[in-house]
Design a protein around this motif. Structure first.
Motif, PDB file in Angstrom:
ATOM      1  N   CYS A  33      19.050 -31.570  -2.944  1.00  0.00           N
ATOM      2  CA  CYS A  33      18.573 -32.933  -3.164  1.00  0.00           C
ATOM      3  C   CYS A  33      18.481 -33.242  -4.657  1.00  0.00           C
ATOM      4  O   CYS A  33      18.590 -34.381  -5.077  1.00  0.00           O
ATOM      5  CB  CYS A  33      17.215 -33.127  -2.501  1.00  0.00           C
ATOM      6  N   GLY A  34      18.231 -32.195  -5.457  1.00  0.00           N
ATOM      7  CA  GLY A  34      18.126 -32.385  -6.899  1.00  0.00           C
ATOM      8  C   GLY A  34      16.737 -32.764  -7.364  1.00  0.00           C
ATOM      9  O   GLY A  34      16.508 -32.972  -8.550  1.00  0.00           O
ATOM     10  N   GLU A  35      15.803 -32.858  -6.445  1.00  0.00           N
ATOM     11  CA  GLU A  35      14.464 -33.302  -6.828  1.00  0.00           C
ATOM     12  C   GLU A  35      13.347 -32.340  -6.445  1.00  0.00           C
ATOM     13  O   GLU A  35      12.254 -32.415  -7.001  1.00  0.00           O
ATOM     14  CB  GLU A  35      14.192 -34.665  -6.204  1.00  0.00           C
ATOM     15  N   CYS A  36      13.593 -31.491  -5.484  1.00  0.00           N
ATOM     16  CA  CYS A  36      12.550 -30.546  -5.093  1.00  0.00           C
ATOM     17  C   CYS A  36      12.483 -29.420  -6.124  1.00  0.00           C
ATOM     18  O   CYS A  36      13.410 -29.253  -6.924  1.00  0.00           O
ATOM     19  CB  CYS A  36      12.830 -30.000  -3.697  1.00  0.00           C
ATOM     20  N   PRO A  37      11.411 -28.643  -6.152  1.00  0.00           N
ATOM     21  CA  PRO A  37      11.247 -27.566  -7.134  1.00  0.00           C
ATOM     22  C   PRO A  37      12.424 -26.589  -7.164  1.00  0.00           C
ATOM     23  O   PRO A  37      12.839 -26.166  -8.244  1.00  0.00           O
ATOM     24  CB  PRO A  37       9.961 -26.871  -6.673  1.00  0.00           C
ATOM     25  N   ALA A  38      12.952 -26.250  -6.013  1.00  0.00           N
ATOM     26  CA  ALA A  38      14.066 -25.298  -5.981  1.00  0.00           C
ATOM     27  C   ALA A  38      15.295 -25.877  -6.667  1.00  0.00           C
ATOM     28  O   ALA A  38      15.970 -25.194  -7.425  1.00  0.00           O
ATOM     29  CB  ALA A  38      14.397 -24.929  -4.532  1.00  0.00           C
ATOM     30  N   CYS A  39      15.563 -27.137  -6.402  1.00  0.00           N
ATOM     31  CA  CYS A  39      16.729 -27.785  -7.006  1.00  0.00           C
ATOM     32  C   CYS A  39      16.528 -27.978  -8.498  1.00  0.00           C
ATOM     33  O   CYS A  39      17.434 -27.769  -9.292  1.00  0.00           O
ATOM     34  CB  CYS A  39      16.988 -29.137  -6.341  1.00  0.00           C
ATOM     35  N   ARG A  40      15.332 -28.378  -8.883  1.00  0.00           N
ATOM     36  CA  ARG A  40      15.065 -28.604 -10.297  1.00  0.00           C
ATOM     37  C   ARG A  40      15.148 -27.308 -11.079  1.00  0.00           C
ATOM     38  O   ARG A  40      15.622 -27.274 -12.211  1.00  0.00           O
ATOM     39  CB  ARG A  40      13.688 -29.249 -10.455  1.00  0.00           C
ATOM     40  N   LEU A  41      14.705 -26.230 -10.444  1.00  0.00           N
ATOM     41  CA  LEU A  41      14.788 -24.920 -11.081  1.00  0.00           C
ATOM     42  C   LEU A  41      16.246 -24.553 -11.320  1.00  0.00           C
ATOM     43  O   LEU A  41      16.613 -24.061 -12.385  1.00  0.00           O
ATOM     44  CB  LEU A  41      14.118 -23.878 -10.175  1.00  0.00           C
ATOM     45  N   ARG A  42      17.047 -24.811 -10.317  1.00  0.00           N
ATOM     46  CA  ARG A  42      18.465 -24.498 -10.444  1.00  0.00           C
ATOM     47  C   ARG A  42      19.127 -25.380 -11.498  1.00  0.00           C
ATOM     48  O   ARG A  42      19.919 -24.914 -12.310  1.00  0.00           O
ATOM     49  CB  ARG A  42      19.169 -24.685  -9.092  1.00  0.00           C
ATOM     50  N   ALA A  43      18.820 -26.671 -11.460  1.00  0.00           N
ATOM     51  CA  ALA A  43      19.414 -27.605 -12.414  1.00  0.00           C
ATOM     52  C   ALA A  43      19.027 -27.226 -13.835  1.00  0.00           C
ATOM     53  O   ALA A  43      19.847 -27.250 -14.753  1.00  0.00           O
ATOM     54  CB  ALA A  43      18.959 -29.023 -12.095  1.00  0.00           C
ATOM     55  N   GLU A  44      17.756 -26.863 -13.995  1.00  0.00           N
ATOM     56  CA  GLU A  44      17.253 -26.491 -15.305  1.00  0.00           C
ATOM     57  C   GLU A  44      17.925 -25.216 -15.793  1.00  0.00           C
ATOM     58  O   GLU A  44      18.358 -25.116 -16.940  1.00  0.00           O
ATOM     59  CB  GLU A  44      15.744 -26.263 -15.194  1.00  0.00           C
ATOM     60  N   GLY A  45      18.011 -24.253 -14.907  1.00  0.00           N
ATOM     61  CA  GLY A  45      18.638 -22.986 -15.257  1.00  0.00           C
ATOM     62  C   GLY A  45      20.105 -23.173 -15.592  1.00  0.00           C
ATOM     63  O   GLY A  45      20.618 -22.574 -16.527  1.00  0.00           O
ATOM     64  N   PHE A  46      20.742 -24.037 -14.847  1.00  0.00           N
ATOM     65  CA  PHE A  46      22.156 -24.286 -15.092  1.00  0.00           C
ATOM     66  C   PHE A  46      22.352 -24.970 -16.441  1.00  0.00           C
ATOM     67  O   PHE A  46      23.253 -24.630 -17.198  1.00  0.00           O
ATOM     68  CB  PHE A  46      22.729 -25.163 -13.973  1.00  0.00           C
ATOM     69  N   ALA A  47      21.483 -25.928 -16.747  1.00  0.00           N
ATOM     70  CA  ALA A  47      21.562 -26.643 -18.017  1.00  0.00           C
ATOM     71  C   ALA A  47      21.389 -25.677 -19.178  1.00  0.00           C
ATOM     72  O   ALA A  47      22.108 -25.743 -20.183  1.00  0.00           O
ATOM     73  CB  ALA A  47      20.516 -27.729 -18.072  1.00  0.00           C
ATOM     74  N   LYS A  48      20.446 -24.754 -19.040  1.00  0.00           N
ATOM     75  CA  LYS A  48      20.203 -23.765 -20.096  1.00  0.00           C
ATOM     76  C   LYS A  48      21.409 -22.854 -20.235  1.00  0.00           C
ATOM     77  O   LYS A  48      21.817 -22.512 -21.338  1.00  0.00           O
ATOM     78  CB  LYS A  48      18.963 -22.932 -19.760  1.00  0.00           C
ATOM     79  N   TRP A  49      21.949 -22.475 -19.096  1.00  0.00           N
ATOM     80  CA  TRP A  49      23.113 -21.593 -19.105  1.00  0.00           C
ATOM     81  C   TRP A  49      24.281 -22.287 -19.793  1.00  0.00           C
ATOM     82  O   TRP A  49      24.992 -21.708 -20.600  1.00  0.00           O
ATOM     83  CB  TRP A  49      23.482 -21.218 -17.660  1.00  0.00           C
ATOM     84  N   GLN A  50      24.462 -23.572 -19.488  1.00  0.00           N
ATOM     85  CA  GLN A  50      25.552 -24.325 -20.098  1.00  0.00           C
ATOM     86  C   GLN A  50      25.342 -24.467 -21.596  1.00  0.00           C
ATOM     87  O   GLN A  50      26.271 -24.330 -22.375  1.00  0.00           O
ATOM     88  CB  GLN A  50      25.605 -25.724 -19.477  1.00  0.00           C
ATOM     89  N   ALA A  51      24.114 -24.755 -21.986  1.00  0.00           N
ATOM     90  CA  ALA A  51      23.802 -24.963 -23.391  1.00  0.00           C
ATOM     91  C   ALA A  51      24.008 -23.679 -24.183  1.00  0.00           C
ATOM     92  O   ALA A  51      24.357 -23.713 -25.358  1.00  0.00           O
ATOM     93  CB  ALA A  51      22.372 -25.441 -23.536  1.00  0.00           C
ATOM     94  N   ALA A  52      23.786 -22.545 -23.514  1.00  0.00           N
ATOM     95  CA  ALA A  52      23.878 -21.260 -24.198  1.00  0.00           C
ATOM     96  C   ALA A  52      25.298 -20.714 -24.204  1.00  0.00           C
ATOM     97  O   ALA A  52      25.604 -19.776 -24.921  1.00  0.00           O
ATOM     98  CB  ALA A  52      22.954 -20.258 -23.533  1.00  0.00           C
ATOM     99  N   SER A  53      26.172 -21.277 -23.420  1.00  0.00           N
ATOM    100  CA  SER A  53      27.526 -20.744 -23.332  1.00  0.00           C
ATOM    101  C   SER A  53      28.506 -21.528 -24.206  1.00  0.00           C
ATOM    102  O   SER A  53      28.127 -22.531 -24.787  1.00  0.00           O
ATOM    103  CB  SER A  53      28.010 -20.760 -21.881  1.00  0.00           C
TER     104      SER A  53
END
Ligand SMILES: [Zn+2]
Length: 53
Positions: A33-53
């Protein structure tokens, strides 16, 4: 040096489940959904991963 692929694989595997069970909305980080804690955690982690790569 550790690459990004194993990390993103782990991220997606470890936090696979959307709390709402949304598997219709596809994001860069997976389905959800992109809004629940699990999705936000994933989105956040992915964003960090992208920013770091
Ligand atoms: Zn969700």
């Amino acid at each position: 040096m550790i690459g990004g692929e194993p990390l993103i694989d782990l991220l997606l595997a470890e936090t696979h489940t959307c709390y709402l069970g949304d598997c219709e909305h596809r994001h860069d980080w997976g389905f959800g959904c992109g809004e629940c804690p699990a999705c936000r955690l994933r989105a956040e982690g992915f964003a960090k991963w992208q920013a770091a790569s």
